[in-house]
Design an enzyme around this catalytic site. Structure first.
Site, PDB file in Angstrom:
ATOM      1  CE1 TYR A  93      13.034  -5.701  -4.570  1.00  0.00           C
ATOM      2  CE2 TYR A  93      12.726  -7.950  -5.360  1.00  0.00           C
ATOM      3  CZ  TYR A  93      12.341  -6.904  -4.545  1.00  0.00           C
ATOM      4  OH  TYR A  93      11.271  -7.053  -3.685  1.00  0.00           O
ATOM      5  CG  ASN A  96       7.535  -4.144   4.658  1.00  0.00           C
ATOM      6  OD1 ASN A  96       7.494  -5.173   3.991  1.00  0.00           O
ATOM      7  ND2 ASN A  96       6.843  -3.045   4.351  1.00  0.00           N
ATOM      8  CB  THR A 120       1.912  -4.397  -2.886  1.00  0.00           C
ATOM      9  OG1 THR A 120       3.053  -4.391  -3.753  1.00  0.00           O
ATOM     10  CG2 THR A 120       1.901  -5.653  -2.045  1.00  0.00           C
ATOM     11  CE  LYS A 157      13.617  -6.819  -1.158  1.00  0.00           C
ATOM     12  NZ  LYS A 157      13.154  -6.164   0.083  1.00  0.00           N
ATOM     13  CG  ASP A 199       6.058   4.636   3.679  1.00  0.00           C
ATOM     14  OD1 ASP A 199       5.676   3.477   3.464  1.00  0.00           O
ATOM     15  OD2 ASP A 199       6.520   5.380   2.789  1.00  0.00           O
ATOM     16  CB  ILE A 258       2.622  -9.716  -2.756  1.00  0.00           C
ATOM     17  CG1 ILE A 258       3.522 -10.846  -2.212  1.00  0.00           C
ATOM     18  CG2 ILE A 258       1.462  -9.423  -1.798  1.00  0.00           C
ATOM     19  CD1 ILE A 258       2.883 -12.212  -2.105  1.00  0.00           C
TER      20      ILE A 258
HETATM   21  N1  LIG Z   1       4.932  -6.905  -3.871  1.00  0.00           N
HETATM   22  C1  LIG Z   1       5.716  -7.945  -4.134  1.00  0.00           C
HETATM   23  O1  LIG Z   1       5.454  -8.739  -5.055  1.00  0.00           O
HETATM   24  C2  LIG Z   1       6.943  -8.188  -3.292  1.00  0.00           C
HETATM   25  C3  LIG Z   1       7.592  -9.405  -3.433  1.00  0.00           C
HETATM   26  C4  LIG Z   1       8.711  -9.671  -2.667  1.00  0.00           C
HETATM   27  C5  LIG Z   1       9.180  -8.728  -1.776  1.00  0.00           C
HETATM   28  N2  LIG Z   1       8.539  -7.531  -1.668  1.00  0.00           N
HETATM   29  C6  LIG Z   1       9.079  -6.575  -0.693  1.00  0.00           C
HETATM   30  O2  LIG Z   1       8.065  -6.239   0.213  1.00  0.00           O
HETATM   31  C7  LIG Z   1       8.353  -4.967   0.801  1.00  0.00           C
HETATM   32  C8  LIG Z   1       7.108  -4.116   0.751  1.00  0.00           C
HETATM   33  O3  LIG Z   1       6.778  -3.873  -0.588  1.00  0.00           O
HETATM   34  P1  LIG Z   1       5.282  -3.786  -1.127  1.00  0.00           P
HETATM   35  O4  LIG Z   1       5.135  -4.819  -2.157  1.00  0.00           O
HETATM   36  O5  LIG Z   1       4.332  -3.722   0.000  1.00  0.00           O
HETATM   37  O6  LIG Z   1       5.364  -2.424  -1.925  1.00  0.00           O
HETATM   38  P2  LIG Z   1       4.896  -0.936  -1.573  1.00  0.00           P
HETATM   39  O7  LIG Z   1       5.547  -0.108  -2.602  1.00  0.00           O
HETATM   40  O8  LIG Z   1       3.445  -0.898  -1.381  1.00  0.00           O
HETATM   41  O9  LIG Z   1       5.542  -0.683  -0.134  1.00  0.00           O
HETATM   42  C9  LIG Z   1       6.832  -0.227   0.060  1.00  0.00           C
HETATM   43  C10 LIG Z   1       6.759   0.986   0.965  1.00  0.00           C
HETATM   44  O10 LIG Z   1       8.084   1.354   1.307  1.00  0.00           O
HETATM   45  C11 LIG Z   1       8.143   2.770   1.289  1.00  0.00           C
HETATM   46  N3  LIG Z   1       9.521   3.193   1.092  1.00  0.00           N
HETATM   47  C12 LIG Z   1      10.220   3.234  -0.078  1.00  0.00           C
HETATM   48  N4  LIG Z   1      11.445   3.701   0.155  1.00  0.00           N
HETATM   49  C13 LIG Z   1      11.536   3.978   1.488  1.00  0.00           C
HETATM   50  C14 LIG Z   1      12.536   4.488   2.326  1.00  0.00           C
HETATM   51  N5  LIG Z   1      13.735   4.843   1.834  1.00  0.00           N
HETATM   52  N6  LIG Z   1      12.284   4.620   3.644  1.00  0.00           N
HETATM   53  C15 LIG Z   1      11.079   4.289   4.139  1.00  0.00           C
HETATM   54  N7  LIG Z   1      10.066   3.814   3.394  1.00  0.00           N
HETATM   55  C16 LIG Z   1      10.299   3.661   2.074  1.00  0.00           C
HETATM   56  C17 LIG Z   1       7.220   3.195   0.172  1.00  0.00           C
HETATM   57  O11 LIG Z   1       6.799   4.537   0.318  1.00  0.00           O
HETATM   58  C18 LIG Z   1       6.091   2.178   0.293  1.00  0.00           C
HETATM   59  O12 LIG Z   1       5.037   2.659   1.108  1.00  0.00           O
HETATM   60  C19 LIG Z   1       9.545  -4.421   0.033  1.00  0.00           C
HETATM   61  O13 LIG Z   1      10.729  -4.647   0.765  1.00  0.00           O
HETATM   62  C20 LIG Z   1       9.562  -5.250  -1.241  1.00  0.00           C
HETATM   63  O14 LIG Z   1      10.838  -5.330  -1.812  1.00  0.00           O
HETATM   64  C21 LIG Z   1       7.427  -7.249  -2.400  1.00  0.00           C
END
Ligand SMILES: NC(=O)c1ccc[n+]([C@@H]2O[C@H](COP(=O)([O-])OP(=O)(O)OC[C@H]3O[C@@H](n4cnc5c(N)ncnc54)[C@H](O)[C@@H]3O)[C@@H](O)[C@H]2O)c1
Length: 247
Positions: free
Chosen positions: A152, A90, A187, A156, A37, A185
């Protein structure tokens, strides 16, 4: 408990949310995990959680937008654990708001698109030497619909497109490439919305199941796509959304 026995995995964006849940599950299923991360203290926490549960893990800070850092990340998996079997690209950021801010747009593409491209490039280079592997990329329902901000959705959709292209390109080399498309989700990414009770009620009601998903429910899909249990699946964008996309 041994779906990924003797496998080595990398999870990016594993400081929290879906990445952390997936790293914990990978480790519980027998993989040695390189937890990565931009947030070093968060990945140290994830590694501590894995080790406390008896698993094997190492922390490697990495900004996926930086190609050189992703190359070092893959090298770390090989130097620490000897190989790389499962790459989970991710890490991601959400867009801003309906106003199109070009600086935010570029940043979203750098992280969400280039970050995944870097992950595919260096994982494939290593997996080729070993005769195969699995790659899972986190897209979103915003990757298969117009639900989300312009940047976004663009990012995606690109993840889904790269997944399909890479799946075709590397199929004969026994490298399977799939995407997971989460719905809404719980998070840290969605916390600002969920903290608002009216917004949370709205998000819950938008889902046919009447609730948002949990990170662990996405991790289960990621585990399946990463393991030999999905051995004939490649180029697939697996929607995990409680029925959101059907509505
Ligand atoms: N939470 C939702 O509803 C949801 C829905 C669809 C897709 N997503 C996708 O799921 C993935 C994870 O998101 P999440 O919901 O767990 O959120 P989150 O913010 O908890 O996790 C994302 C993580 O990515 C890290 N990050 C950000 N920029 C970065 C970089 N340049 N290099 C390395 N790490 C980096 C952040 O520090 C964080 O820990 C993402 O790709 C997000 O777009 C999330």
């Amino acid at each position: 408990m041994d779906t990924l026995k003797d496998k080595v995995a990398i999870v990016t964006g594993a400081g929290g949310g879906i990445g952390r849940a997936s790293a914990l599950l990978y480790a519980r299923e027998g993989a040695a995990v390189v937890v990565s991360d931009v947030n070093l203290s968060a990945i140290e926490e994830t590694v501590a959680m894995i080790r406390a549960a008896g698993g094997r893990a190492a922390a490697q800070a990495c900004n996926v937008a930086q190609e050189g850092e992703v190359a070092i990340l893959v090298d770390r998996a090989v130097s620490e654990f000897g190989r790389l079997d499962c790459m989970f690209n991710n890490a991601g950021i959400s867009g801003s708001d309906p106003v199109i801010d070009m600086a935010v747009f570029r940043r979203t593409i750098e992280v969400n698109v280039m970050g995944v491209a870097h992950g595919i490039k260096y994982a494939v280079a290593q997996m080729r030497k070993q005769g195969g592997g699995t790659i899972v990329n986190t897209a979103s329902i915003a990757g298969v619909s117009g639900s989300g901000t312009l940047e976004y959705c663009a990012s995606k959709h690109a993840v889904v497109g790269m997944t399909r292209s890479a799946a075709l390109r590397y199929a004969k080399e026994k490298i399977r490439v799939n995407a997971v498309c989460p719905g809404v989700i719980v998070t840290p990414m969605t916390a600002p919305m969920i903290d608002n009770p009216a917004m949370k009620a709205h998000l819950d009601s938008m889902c046919p199941m009447g609730r948002m998903g949990e990170a662990e429910e996405i991790a289960e899909a990621v585990l399946w796509l990463s393991s030999s249990k999905s051995s004939f699946v490649t180029g697939h964008a697996l929607v995990v959304d409680g029925g959101f996309m059907c509505a």
